[in-house]
Scaffold this active site. Structure first.
Site, PDB file in Angstrom:
ATOM      1  N   GLY A 129       0.825  -1.198   0.000  1.00  0.00           N
ATOM      2  CA  GLY A 129       0.000   0.000   0.000  1.00  0.00           C
ATOM      3  C   GLY A 129       0.854   1.241   0.000  1.00  0.00           C
ATOM      4  N   GLN A 178       3.019   9.801   1.745  1.00  0.00           N
ATOM      5  CA  GLN A 178       4.304   9.107   1.593  1.00  0.00           C
ATOM      6  C   GLN A 178       5.057   9.560   0.346  1.00  0.00           C
ATOM      7  OE1 GLN A 178       2.529   4.985   2.275  1.00  0.00           O
ATOM      8  NE2 GLN A 178       4.582   4.797   3.139  1.00  0.00           N
ATOM      9  N   CYS A 219       6.516  -0.900   6.218  1.00  0.00           N
ATOM     10  CA  CYS A 219       6.056   0.377   5.668  1.00  0.00           C
ATOM     11  C   CYS A 219       7.156   0.915   4.766  1.00  0.00           C
ATOM     12  CB  CYS A 219       5.762   1.356   6.808  1.00  0.00           C
ATOM     13  SG  CYS A 219       5.201   2.971   6.230  1.00  0.00           S
ATOM     14  N   LEU A 220       6.786   1.372   3.575  1.00  0.00           N
ATOM     15  CA  LEU A 220       7.791   1.888   2.643  1.00  0.00           C
ATOM     16  C   LEU A 220       8.495   3.124   3.206  1.00  0.00           C
ATOM     17  CD1 LEU A 220       5.858   1.431  -0.715  1.00  0.00           C
ATOM     18  CD2 LEU A 220       7.696  -0.004   0.202  1.00  0.00           C
ATOM     19  N   HIS A 222      -3.735   0.647   8.096  1.00  0.00           N
ATOM     20  CA  HIS A 222      -2.371   1.197   8.030  1.00  0.00           C
ATOM     21  C   HIS A 222      -2.338   2.426   7.105  1.00  0.00           C
ATOM     22  CE1 HIS A 222       2.184   0.497   7.598  1.00  0.00           C
ATOM     23  NE2 HIS A 222       1.906   1.414   6.691  1.00  0.00           N
ATOM     24  N   GLU A 223      -2.966   2.302   5.926  1.00  0.00           N
ATOM     25  CA  GLU A 223      -2.900   3.412   4.958  1.00  0.00           C
ATOM     26  C   GLU A 223      -3.720   4.604   5.427  1.00  0.00           C
ATOM     27  OE1 GLU A 223      -0.569   3.247   2.885  1.00  0.00           O
ATOM     28  OE2 GLU A 223      -0.234   1.117   3.177  1.00  0.00           O
ATOM     29  N   HIS A 252      -1.872   6.795   7.756  1.00  0.00           N
ATOM     30  CA  HIS A 252      -0.928   7.735   7.137  1.00  0.00           C
ATOM     31  C   HIS A 252      -1.582   9.095   6.876  1.00  0.00           C
ATOM     32  CE1 HIS A 252       2.795   5.587   6.420  1.00  0.00           C
ATOM     33  NE2 HIS A 252       2.183   4.551   5.880  1.00  0.00           N
TER      34      HIS A 252
HETATM   35 NI    NI Z   1       3.077   2.704   5.522  1.00  0.00          NI
END
Ligand code: NI
Length: 178
Positions: A47, A52, A99-100, A141-142, A145
């Site tokens: 995701g 991000q 997480c990226l 999670h997304e 953000h």
């Molecule tokens: Ni993340």
């Protein structure tokens, strides 16, 4: 095709409350969605949220690939604009996340086991779905953000966090328990 630079933990854009998207069909939003698809595919993540990629707007992409879904359903890459969710019960589950924006680390994070989420698709049409398992986890999670929340801020047991090689070797088989 454009691969966007991904903000890493410590960058203030990841701690900000993102702004709602006024029109999902606006040209700049379409371009952002295309670039986020390219960026997510390149990074091989599950995701990606607009903050991000340094865009503080309420827009997420997520997927539940078959290898991550366990017994739950798999979901192709899905775009959700101005998303919200509500838990379908009080039950929380611990599960592994990465997480990226926090490259190289994995950790066990508590999330609601089942949720209902809603938002708009890229054409501006309303979407409403129920999700459980990894599908529910990635959506939570997304959406976090968009509210400036990174997964370590949800953690309850920091012994269940590690760098990927050590995680694979020592932690992965330690099933996160309630
Ligand atoms: Ni993340």
């Amino acid at each position: 095709m454009a691969i966007l630079k991904i903000a890493r933990m410590g960058h203030p854009v990841l701690l900000a409350e993102a702004e709602p998207v006024a029109d999902p069909t606006a040209p700049e939003i379409r371009e952002l969605i295309r670039d986020m698809h390219d960026t997510l595919a390149d990074a091989a993540g599950a995701g990606l949220a607009a903050p991000q990629v340094h865009v503080s707007k309420r827009l997420i992409l997520f997927s539940a690939p078959p290898e991550r879904s366990g017994e739950g359903e798999s979901v192709p890459v899905t775009v959700l604009v101005n998303p919200h969710f509500e838990p379908l019960g009080p039950e929380m589950e611990l599960g592994w996340e990465g997480c990226l924006s926090i490259p190289g680390l994995r950790a066990a994070v508590p999330r609601y086991a089942a949720i209902r989420y809603c938002g708009l698709d890229p054409e501006g049409r309303p979407v409403e779905r129920e999700a459980s398992g990894f599908h529910a986890r990635v959506v939570q999670h997304e959406i976090d953000h968009l509210d400036g929340i990174l997964y370590p801020m949800r953690m309850t047991d920091f012994s269940l966090m590690g760098f990927e090689p050590e995680w694979q070797r020592y932690l992965l088989d330690r099933r996160p328990s309630e």
